[in-house]
Design a protein around this motif. Structure first.
Motif, PDB file in Angstrom:
ATOM      1  N   GLY A 288       0.787  -1.223   0.000  1.00 35.56           N
ATOM      2  CA  GLY A 288       0.000   0.000   0.000  1.00 35.56           C
ATOM      3  C   GLY A 288       0.816   1.269   0.000  1.00 35.56           C
ATOM      4  N   LEU A 289       2.145   1.163   0.107  1.00 33.61           N
ATOM      5  CA  LEU A 289       3.027   2.328   0.035  1.00 33.61           C
ATOM      6  C   LEU A 289       3.761   2.295  -1.301  1.00 33.61           C
ATOM      7  CD1 LEU A 289       4.440   4.824   1.251  1.00 33.61           C
ATOM      8  CD2 LEU A 289       6.097   3.252   2.297  1.00 33.61           C
ATOM      9  N   PHE A 290       3.582   3.334  -2.093  1.00 34.44           N
ATOM     10  CA  PHE A 290       4.145   3.403  -3.435  1.00 34.44           C
ATOM     11  C   PHE A 290       5.139   4.570  -3.523  1.00 34.44           C
ATOM     12  CE2 PHE A 290       0.176   1.241  -3.541  1.00 34.44           C
ATOM     13  CZ  PHE A 290       0.257   0.287  -4.544  1.00 34.44           C
ATOM     14  N   SER A 291       6.057   4.480  -4.460  1.00 36.34           N
ATOM     15  CA  SER A 291       7.052   5.537  -4.635  1.00 36.34           C
ATOM     16  C   SER A 291       7.311   5.733  -6.121  1.00 36.34           C
ATOM     17  CB  SER A 291       8.350   5.163  -3.905  1.00 36.34           C
ATOM     18  OG  SER A 291       9.321   6.180  -4.046  1.00 36.34           O
ATOM     19  N   CYS A 292       7.523   6.983  -6.533  1.00 36.18           N
ATOM     20  CA  CYS A 292       7.736   7.257  -7.956  1.00 36.18           C
ATOM     21  C   CYS A 292       8.484   8.564  -8.150  1.00 36.18           C
ATOM     22  CB  CYS A 292       6.395   7.303  -8.693  1.00 36.18           C
ATOM     23  SG  CYS A 292       5.262   8.575  -8.084  1.00 36.18           S
ATOM     24  N   GLY A 293       9.050   8.725  -9.331  1.00 35.18           N
ATOM     25  CA  GLY A 293       9.732   9.959  -9.662  1.00 35.18           C
ATOM     26  C   GLY A 293      11.116  10.053  -9.054  1.00 35.18           C
ATOM     27  N   ASN A 294      11.563  11.264  -8.792  1.00 35.38           N
ATOM     28  CA  ASN A 294      12.925  11.480  -8.330  1.00 35.38           C
ATOM     29  C   ASN A 294      13.172  11.034  -6.894  1.00 35.38           C
ATOM     30  OD1 ASN A 294      13.916  12.485 -10.744  1.00 35.38           O
ATOM     31  ND2 ASN A 294      13.433  14.596 -10.248  1.00 35.38           N
ATOM     32  N   CYS A 295      12.138  10.743  -6.132  1.00 43.12           N
ATOM     33  CA  CYS A 295      12.368  10.181  -4.799  1.00 43.12           C
ATOM     34  C   CYS A 295      12.598   8.672  -4.877  1.00 43.12           C
ATOM     35  CB  CYS A 295      11.224  10.495  -3.847  1.00 43.12           C
ATOM     36  SG  CYS A 295       9.679   9.634  -4.179  1.00 43.12           S
ATOM     37  N   LEU A 296      12.408   8.105  -6.063  1.00 44.50           N
ATOM     38  CA  LEU A 296      12.699   6.690  -6.292  1.00 44.50           C
ATOM     39  C   LEU A 296      14.091   6.535  -6.896  1.00 44.50           C
ATOM     40  CD1 LEU A 296      11.694   3.752  -6.303  1.00 44.50           C
ATOM     41  CD2 LEU A 296      10.683   4.189  -8.550  1.00 44.50           C
ATOM     42  N   HIS A 297      14.350   7.261  -7.945  1.00 43.15           N
ATOM     43  CA  HIS A 297      15.675   7.367  -8.554  1.00 43.15           C
ATOM     44  C   HIS A 297      15.686   8.626  -9.392  1.00 43.15           C
ATOM     45  CE1 HIS A 297      14.486   5.434 -12.623  1.00 43.15           C
ATOM     46  NE2 HIS A 297      13.392   5.509 -11.905  1.00 43.15           N
ATOM     47  N   VAL A 298      16.834   9.241  -9.537  1.00 46.66           N
ATOM     48  CA  VAL A 298      16.926  10.548 -10.193  1.00 46.66           C
ATOM     49  C   VAL A 298      16.817  10.380 -11.705  1.00 46.66           C
ATOM     50  CG1 VAL A 298      18.354  12.576 -10.571  1.00 46.66           C
ATOM     51  CG2 VAL A 298      18.290  11.500  -8.306  1.00 46.66           C
ATOM     52  N   HIS A 299      15.890  11.141 -12.300  1.00 48.98           N
ATOM     53  CA  HIS A 299      15.634  11.081 -13.734  1.00 48.98           C
ATOM     54  C   HIS A 299      16.344  12.208 -14.463  1.00 48.98           C
ATOM     55  CE1 HIS A 299      12.455   8.663 -12.010  1.00 48.98           C
ATOM     56  NE2 HIS A 299      12.026   8.289 -13.198  1.00 48.98           N
ATOM     57  N   ASP A 300      16.552  12.023 -15.756  1.00 49.50           N
ATOM     58  CA  ASP A 300      17.091  13.096 -16.578  1.00 49.50           C
ATOM     59  C   ASP A 300      15.999  13.810 -17.367  1.00 49.50           C
ATOM     60  OD1 ASP A 300      16.609  10.902 -18.149  1.00 49.50           O
ATOM     61  OD2 ASP A 300      18.543  10.865 -19.139  1.00 49.50           O
ATOM     62  N   LEU A 301      14.828  13.189 -17.527  1.00 44.24           N
ATOM     63  CA  LEU A 301      13.721  13.797 -18.255  1.00 44.24           C
ATOM     64  C   LEU A 301      12.459  13.766 -17.400  1.00 44.24           C
ATOM     65  CD1 LEU A 301      14.156  12.265 -21.837  1.00 44.24           C
ATOM     66  CD2 LEU A 301      14.852  14.537 -21.062  1.00 44.24           C
ATOM     67  N   VAL A 302      11.783  14.913 -17.313  1.00 48.21           N
ATOM     68  CA  VAL A 302      10.568  14.978 -16.511  1.00 48.21           C
ATOM     69  C   VAL A 302       9.459  14.120 -17.123  1.00 48.21           C
ATOM     70  CG1 VAL A 302       9.580  16.991 -17.656  1.00 48.21           C
ATOM     71  CG2 VAL A 302       9.064  16.569 -15.250  1.00 48.21           C
ATOM     72  N   ASP A 303       9.520  13.915 -18.445  1.00 49.82           N
ATOM     73  CA  ASP A 303       8.509  13.081 -19.104  1.00 49.82           C
ATOM     74  C   ASP A 303       8.496  11.670 -18.505  1.00 49.82           C
ATOM     75  OD1 ASP A 303       7.987  14.672 -22.068  1.00 49.82           O
ATOM     76  OD2 ASP A 303       9.784  15.131 -20.938  1.00 49.82           O
ATOM     77  N   PHE A 304       9.679  11.134 -18.171  1.00 47.13           N
ATOM     78  CA  PHE A 304       9.751   9.803 -17.567  1.00 47.13           C
ATOM     79  C   PHE A 304       9.249   9.826 -16.123  1.00 47.13           C
ATOM     80  CE2 PHE A 304      13.491   8.674 -20.575  1.00 47.13           C
ATOM     81  CZ  PHE A 304      12.579   8.431 -21.599  1.00 47.13           C
ATOM     82  N   VAL A 305       9.416  10.965 -15.461  1.00 45.40           N
ATOM     83  CA  VAL A 305       8.877  11.121 -14.105  1.00 45.40           C
ATOM     84  C   VAL A 305       7.360  10.989 -14.138  1.00 45.40           C
ATOM     85  CG1 VAL A 305       8.550  12.759 -12.212  1.00 45.40           C
ATOM     86  CG2 VAL A 305      10.799  12.522 -13.258  1.00 45.40           C
ATOM     87  N   SER A 306       6.737  11.653 -15.097  1.00 52.45           N
ATOM     88  CA  SER A 306       5.277  11.583 -15.227  1.00 52.45           C
ATOM     89  C   SER A 306       4.831  10.171 -15.571  1.00 52.45           C
ATOM     90  CB  SER A 306       4.801  12.564 -16.303  1.00 52.45           C
ATOM     91  OG  SER A 306       5.140  13.888 -15.969  1.00 52.45           O
ATOM     92  N   GLN A 307       5.577   9.507 -16.446  1.00 52.08           N
ATOM     93  CA  GLN A 307       5.267   8.126 -16.802  1.00 52.08           C
ATOM     94  C   GLN A 307       5.284   7.237 -15.567  1.00 52.08           C
ATOM     95  OE1 GLN A 307       8.294   5.173 -18.542  1.00 52.08           O
ATOM     96  NE2 GLN A 307       7.273   5.922 -20.381  1.00 52.08           N
ATOM     97  N   GLU A 308       6.279   7.439 -14.726  1.00 58.91           N
ATOM     98  CA  GLU A 308       6.398   6.640 -13.510  1.00 58.91           C
ATOM     99  C   GLU A 308       5.294   6.978 -12.518  1.00 58.91           C
ATOM    100  OE1 GLU A 308      10.638   5.363 -12.552  1.00 58.91           O
ATOM    101  OE2 GLU A 308      10.143   6.761 -10.956  1.00 58.91           O
ATOM    102  N   GLY A 309       4.898   8.259 -12.484  1.00 57.43           N
ATOM    103  CA  GLY A 309       3.788   8.652 -11.625  1.00 57.43           C
ATOM    104  C   GLY A 309       2.504   7.947 -12.013  1.00 57.43           C
TER     105      GLY A 309
END
Length: 417
Positions: A288-309
């Motif tokens: 029940g605890l999920f993690s995404c984006g730069n608090c999971l691993h640092v991305h170089d593109l924000v588009d991939f952050v949104s995909q992970e979200g």
């Protein structure tokens, strides 16, 4: 105690994408908690363009990109609170936050998504030798001062570290009239994207010194000089290679660290990225605890952050509906040449496509990316060039999961013969 279906901690590009996806998947009781006065997180200060090429098929600035998502959040009627600082998340998914409007509040959530971004390493983290005057500041903080508050932090600037924020600030400071003397990088290769080196350094004749670092800071009240020396293959300063730069500011672009301190009390399993370990739905080792984006691993593109979200929002919706119970998982292991891979676990009978994301340990040419299970190659992709600053994002179709029945999934590089 207030009860909610889904609480998302962080209203940046990952958090908003997660909320929108969960809403589309049928979860309507959603609350976003954002510590800043506005949704969007770090994107509010990223006024340069280059965002949205994957997500929207057009080039946007950071504020333009976040506005697309913020408008969707508002149109869907998703509740959010700004200036709400989350203080703690318990293993039982009790969120404690504080705000001027509400005071101290506890919320019991069925599911929680962590989308808190990352923070910058500072001077203390690398123990820069020399004096401790003012004028030593992280590149992201300088960006915030300049782009949001209109304050130019220095006139003669040296930048340590070739991360993307540092490269972008080299250009930004130059455009505002400052003199950027050089960018120094301790590694023998840049940690920024090639396009940023070209557009932010080469276009403005700003030199980049690889295998160089700051060996001394000199200054009484404000930075006066910075001594830069070449380093050997063991990162030791080489005597006789010193260069002296007269400057009033030293900007640090020396790495980003996932911000997961708020879940310290949950016991969630931490990975080599300093974020949590997750499965393909971005669920951590705590159900029940999920993690995404730069608090999971640092991305170089924000588009991939949104995909992970979106993956986290979809996963949280499945969990709330009781569809993630009793699953068996296999491990995903980084092998030769791979620094890390996300996700670290995949559900054995997964029926959906999976995005595998990873970075290489060092620049490498002419290799195959091998994805293997039980000594059988599941997928092979040729690559001419790979560098640590660019995250690889590989789609693994659900149809290939039929070949993964027992054992781990291994991802590694193999040099071409």
């Amino acid at each position: 105690m207030v009860e909610r279906d889904l609480v998302i901690v962080g209203g940046g590009s990952a958090g908003m994408a997660a909320a929108i996806q969960a809403h589309k998947d049928g979860i309507k009781d959603i609350l976003i908690l954002e510590k800043d006065p506005y949704l969007g997180g770090i994107l509010n200060q990223c006024i340069h363009n280059g965002f949205g090429l994957t997500e929207f098929k057009e080039e946007l600035t950071g504020p333009e990109y976040l506005t697309r998502f913020a408008n969707q959040v508002k149109e869907l009627g998703i509740e959010y609170k700004t200036q709400a600082m989350v203080l703690d998340i318990s293993k039982d998914k009790v969120i404690t936050y504080s705000s001027v409007e509400d005071g101290a509040v506890e919320i019991k959530a069925k599911a929680v998504i962590l989308a808190t971004g990352c923070y910058e390493r500072n001077a203390g983290a690398i123990q820069i030798p020399g004096d401790r005057p003012s004028g030593v500041i992280t590149a992201g903080t300088a960006q915030k001062y300049l782009n949001l508050e209109g304050y130019l932090v220095g006139k003669r600037v040296l930048i340590l570290g070739s991360g993307d924020i540092g490269l972008i600030m080299a250009r930004r400071m130059t455009l505002e009239g400052a003199k950027v003397l050089a960018v120094c990088e301790i590694m023998p290769y840049s940690n920024g994207l090639n396009r940023n080196i070209a557009q932010c350094l080469n276009d403005y004749n700003i030199p980049l010194y690889l295998s160089h670092s700051v060996s001394k800071v000199i200054g009484k009240d404000r930075v006066e000089k910075v001594i830069v020396s070449k380093v050997d293959d063991k990162m030791r300063f080489i005597p006789g290679t010193e260069m002296e730069f007269e400057c009033d500011t030293l900007l640090l672009s020396i790495g980003l660290i996932p911000n997961v301190n708020v879940i310290n009390n949950t016991g969630a399993e931490i990975s080599s990225t300093k974020g949590t370990k997750v499965d393909e739905h971005m669920q951590t080792s705590i159900p029940g605890l999920f993690s995404c984006g730069n608090c999971l691993h640092v991305h170089d593109l924000v588009d991939f952050v949104s995909q992970e979200g979106r993956a986290a929002g979809h996963g949280a919706a499945l969990y709330i509906k009781g569809l993630l119970e009793g699953k068996e998982y296999i491990k995903v292991n980084p092998g030769n040449g791979i620094g890390y891979v996300v996700p670290q676990y995949i559900e054995k009978n997964n029926q959906e496509d999976i995005a595998l994301k990873f970075r290489v340990r060092k620049p490498i040419k002419n290799v195959d990316i091998i994805i293997e299970s039980n000594n059988e190659v599941i997928k092979k992709l040729p690559k001419l060039v790979m560098i640590p600053s660019e995250m690889e994002n590989i789609k693994l179709p659900a149809s290939l999961m039929e070949k993964i029945k027992q054992g781990d999934l291994n991802v590694y590089l193999k040099e071409k013969e």
